[in-house]
Design a protein around this motif. Structure first.
Motif, PDB file in Angstrom:
ATOM      1  N   LEU A 140       0.830  -1.206   0.000  1.00  0.00           N
ATOM      2  CA  LEU A 140       0.000   0.000   0.000  1.00  0.00           C
ATOM      3  C   LEU A 140       0.860   1.249   0.000  1.00  0.00           C
ATOM      4  N   MET A 141       1.887   1.274   0.854  1.00  0.00           N
ATOM      5  CA  MET A 141       2.735   2.460   0.965  1.00  0.00           C
ATOM      6  C   MET A 141       3.573   2.675  -0.296  1.00  0.00           C
ATOM      7  N   LYS A 180       4.307   5.870  -5.278  1.00  0.00           N
ATOM      8  CA  LYS A 180       4.348   5.981  -6.737  1.00  0.00           C
ATOM      9  C   LYS A 180       3.270   6.934  -7.248  1.00  0.00           C
ATOM     10  N   ASN A 181       2.069   6.841  -6.653  1.00  0.00           N
ATOM     11  CA  ASN A 181       0.920   7.589  -7.175  1.00  0.00           C
ATOM     12  C   ASN A 181       0.827   9.011  -6.626  1.00  0.00           C
ATOM     13  N   GLU A 182       1.204   9.187  -5.339  1.00  0.00           N
ATOM     14  CA  GLU A 182       1.005  10.488  -4.693  1.00  0.00           C
ATOM     15  C   GLU A 182       2.298  11.295  -4.582  1.00  0.00           C
ATOM     16  N   GLY A 183       3.422  10.594  -4.571  1.00  0.00           N
ATOM     17  CA  GLY A 183       4.699  11.284  -4.416  1.00  0.00           C
ATOM     18  C   GLY A 183       5.124  11.413  -2.973  1.00  0.00           C
ATOM     19  N   LEU A 184       6.379  11.788  -2.783  1.00  0.00           N
ATOM     20  CA  LEU A 184       6.966  11.845  -1.443  1.00  0.00           C
ATOM     21  C   LEU A 184       6.356  12.956  -0.593  1.00  0.00           C
ATOM     22  N   GLU A 239      10.194  15.898  12.363  1.00  0.00           N
ATOM     23  CA  GLU A 239      11.267  16.877  12.544  1.00  0.00           C
ATOM     24  C   GLU A 239      12.645  16.235  12.543  1.00  0.00           C
ATOM     25  N   GLN A 240      12.707  14.916  12.740  1.00  0.00           N
ATOM     26  CA  GLN A 240      13.992  14.231  12.862  1.00  0.00           C
ATOM     27  C   GLN A 240      14.418  13.492  11.596  1.00  0.00           C
ATOM     28  N   VAL A 241      13.465  12.978  10.849  1.00  0.00           N
ATOM     29  CA  VAL A 241      13.771  12.108   9.723  1.00  0.00           C
ATOM     30  C   VAL A 241      14.275  12.915   8.523  1.00  0.00           C
ATOM     31  N   ASP A 242      15.068  12.264   7.689  1.00  0.00           N
ATOM     32  CA  ASP A 242      15.497  12.861   6.427  1.00  0.00           C
ATOM     33  C   ASP A 242      14.318  12.799   5.461  1.00  0.00           C
ATOM     34  N   LEU A 243      13.674  13.925   5.251  1.00  0.00           N
ATOM     35  CA  LEU A 243      12.451  13.960   4.453  1.00  0.00           C
ATOM     36  C   LEU A 243      12.704  13.710   2.969  1.00  0.00           C
ATOM     37  N   LYS A 244      13.954  13.705   2.562  1.00  0.00           N
ATOM     38  CA  LYS A 244      14.278  13.392   1.168  1.00  0.00           C
ATOM     39  C   LYS A 244      14.522  11.896   0.964  1.00  0.00           C
ATOM     40  N   ASN A 245      14.594  11.166   2.063  1.00  0.00           N
ATOM     41  CA  ASN A 245      14.825   9.719   1.998  1.00  0.00           C
ATOM     42  C   ASN A 245      13.465   9.020   2.052  1.00  0.00           C
ATOM     43  N   HIS A 246      12.957   8.648   0.898  1.00  0.00           N
ATOM     44  CA  HIS A 246      11.604   8.090   0.853  1.00  0.00           C
ATOM     45  C   HIS A 246      11.492   6.780   1.629  1.00  0.00           C
ATOM     46  N   LYS A 247      12.561   6.000   1.682  1.00  0.00           N
ATOM     47  CA  LYS A 247      12.498   4.729   2.409  1.00  0.00           C
ATOM     48  C   LYS A 247      12.286   4.956   3.902  1.00  0.00           C
ATOM     49  N   ARG A 248      12.945   5.966   4.460  1.00  0.00           N
ATOM     50  CA  ARG A 248      12.780   6.262   5.889  1.00  0.00           C
ATOM     51  C   ARG A 248      11.368   6.779   6.173  1.00  0.00           C
ATOM     52  N   VAL A 249      10.874   7.635   5.290  1.00  0.00           N
ATOM     53  CA  VAL A 249       9.525   8.185   5.477  1.00  0.00           C
ATOM     54  C   VAL A 249       8.488   7.074   5.369  1.00  0.00           C
ATOM     55  N   ILE A 250       8.636   6.222   4.352  1.00  0.00           N
ATOM     56  CA  ILE A 250       7.686   5.127   4.160  1.00  0.00           C
ATOM     57  C   ILE A 250       7.708   4.176   5.344  1.00  0.00           C
ATOM     58  N   PRO A 269      14.317  -6.606 -15.043  1.00  0.00           N
ATOM     59  CA  PRO A 269      12.883  -6.879 -14.876  1.00  0.00           C
ATOM     60  C   PRO A 269      12.414  -6.802 -13.419  1.00  0.00           C
ATOM     61  N   HIS A 270      13.356  -6.872 -12.484  1.00  0.00           N
ATOM     62  CA  HIS A 270      13.011  -6.846 -11.059  1.00  0.00           C
ATOM     63  C   HIS A 270      13.366  -5.505 -10.414  1.00  0.00           C
ATOM     64  N   ARG A 271      13.516  -4.477 -11.213  1.00  0.00           N
ATOM     65  CA  ARG A 271      14.043  -3.192 -10.725  1.00  0.00           C
ATOM     66  C   ARG A 271      13.172  -2.529  -9.668  1.00  0.00           C
ATOM     67  N   GLU A 272      11.914  -2.957  -9.520  1.00  0.00           N
ATOM     68  CA  GLU A 272      11.040  -2.358  -8.513  1.00  0.00           C
ATOM     69  C   GLU A 272      11.313  -2.889  -7.111  1.00  0.00           C
ATOM     70  N   PHE A 273      12.065  -3.969  -7.001  1.00  0.00           N
ATOM     71  CA  PHE A 273      12.356  -4.529  -5.680  1.00  0.00           C
ATOM     72  C   PHE A 273      13.308  -3.613  -4.916  1.00  0.00           C
ATOM     73  N   ASN A 274      13.117  -3.558  -3.616  1.00  0.00           N
ATOM     74  CA  ASN A 274      13.959  -2.691  -2.787  1.00  0.00           C
ATOM     75  C   ASN A 274      15.424  -3.110  -2.830  1.00  0.00           C
ATOM     76  N   SER A 275      15.675  -4.379  -3.072  1.00  0.00           N
ATOM     77  CA  SER A 275      17.058  -4.867  -3.121  1.00  0.00           C
ATOM     78  C   SER A 275      17.869  -4.182  -4.214  1.00  0.00           C
ATOM     79  N   LEU A 276      17.179  -3.647  -5.231  1.00  0.00           N
ATOM     80  CA  LEU A 276      17.868  -3.010  -6.357  1.00  0.00           C
ATOM     81  C   LEU A 276      17.799  -1.487  -6.294  1.00  0.00           C
ATOM     82  N   ASN A 277      17.264  -0.976  -5.202  1.00  0.00           N
ATOM     83  CA  ASN A 277      17.210   0.475  -5.014  1.00  0.00           C
ATOM     84  C   ASN A 277      18.524   0.930  -4.389  1.00  0.00           C
TER      85      ASN A 277
END
Length: 318
Positions: A143-144, A149-153, A169-180, A245-253
């Motif tokens: 879901l997240m 993808k649809n709404e943006g960071l 106030e603490q998190v790196d707001l440019k790091n989408h993985k931390r925010v998610i 073909p698996h580029r959407e997996f987090n392992s390849l981010n």
């Protein structure tokens, strides 16, 4: 020659007689020279190596992650190298559990184990422990990711600000993985992520000795540039195409693959992709050093100071 043989024999006797269980952590930025040195240290200590690299865990990424070669894996027993499929979910919490369970088994027969890598949170997870947060369900994770993808960071950041203004106030707001991840925990528990973080260190039943490797910045950058060029010559493009073909997996981010994917998709030419890999790897090395420099328990050496490092280890644990 006799003196050298005596020193090696004495060193080995010390290892056998050592009673305190010790985890040696050899850390440092990417490209500094951890792999080669870790092999020689492990061979002298007669111990295995625990890889602490969040991407070397995955199969099929050997070139882009500079994973130990087959010959190196034969020289010294390694753990946590090529053990996961690309689609497998894994985290610092998973690594903490798996590494601690493994260390408990290894220390039943060994007195010293070497862990090496540059994944900051994975190192902290083993050395200090991390908060026991609930496992995120596949449903919430999907879901997240879809919302990102649809709404943006920016939309997710706004929601985090509403649900957990303290962490916002603490998190790196440019790091989408931390925010998610923070939002995942908020949705799983119904509580602010910040309320579940205790930041308390866990006591380990073994001693931890941290050794950091560092180089002059310009020298490190040159090594990084050369290593990227070597990866290209070894077939990084072909490896990236095989996992494309698996580029959407987090392992390849991760650096190396993201840039090659941009080239494969036609967004960049190869020259630009290579330069971006070099640049982003240098940026990552700076982040690593900033993180590591906060830890006063790390004793720093140049990778060329191998004899000094071995003397330090002997003086500290024997």
């Amino acid at each position: 020659m006799q003196q050298a043989t005596f020193s090696i024999q004495f060193f080995y006797i010390c290892i056998i007689n050592m009673s305190e269980k010790t985890l040696i952590v050899l850390l440092g930025p990417t490209g500094v020279g951890k792999t080669d040195l870790s092999l020689r240290i492990a061979e002298q200590l007669h111990c295995p190596i625990l890889s602490c690299d969040s991407r070397q865990l995955y199969k099929g990424l050997e070139i882009g992650t500079a994973a130990p070669s087959k010959e190196q894996l034969q020289r010294v027993k390694h753990y946590f190298v090529g053990t996961l499929e690309l689609q497998d979910y894994y985290s610092a919490a998973c690594y903490e559990e798996d590494a601690i369970n493994l260390l408990n088994r290894l220390f039943s027969d060994l007195n010293v184990v070497l862990m090496t890598g540059g994944s900051m949170m994975y190192i902290d997870a083993v050395c200090n422990g991390i908060d026991e947060l609930p496992t995120v369900s596949d449903e919430v994770r999907k879901l997240m990711i879809e919302r990102y993808k649809n709404e943006g960071l920016e939309s997710l950041c706004n929601e985090l600000k509403r649900l957990d203004p303290i962490h916002y106030e603490q998190v790196d707001l440019k790091n989408h993985k931390r925010v998610i991840h923070a939002l995942e925990i908020c949705h799983m528990t119904g509580k602010p992520y910040s309320e579940l973080r205790t930041h308390s260190n866990k006591q380990r039943p073994f001693r931890i000795l941290k050794i950091g490797l560092t180089r002059d910045r310009e020298e490190l950058y040159e090594r990084i540039n050369r290593r990227v060029e070597q990866m290209i010559s070894e077939g990084l493009e072909s490896e990236a195409r095989s996992v494309y073909p698996h580029r959407e997996f987090n392992s390849l981010n991760t650096v190396g693959y993201k840039e090659m994917f941009a080239y494969i998709s036609g967004e960049w030419n190869l020259e630009k992709a290579i330069e971006k890999i070099k640049r982003n790897t240098r940026v990552y090395s700076r982040k690593q050093m900033t993180w590591f420099k906060r830890d006063p328990q790390i004793t720093w050496f140049s990778p060329e100071q191998e004899s000094e490092i071995m003397s330090f280890i002997k003086n500290q644990i024997f």
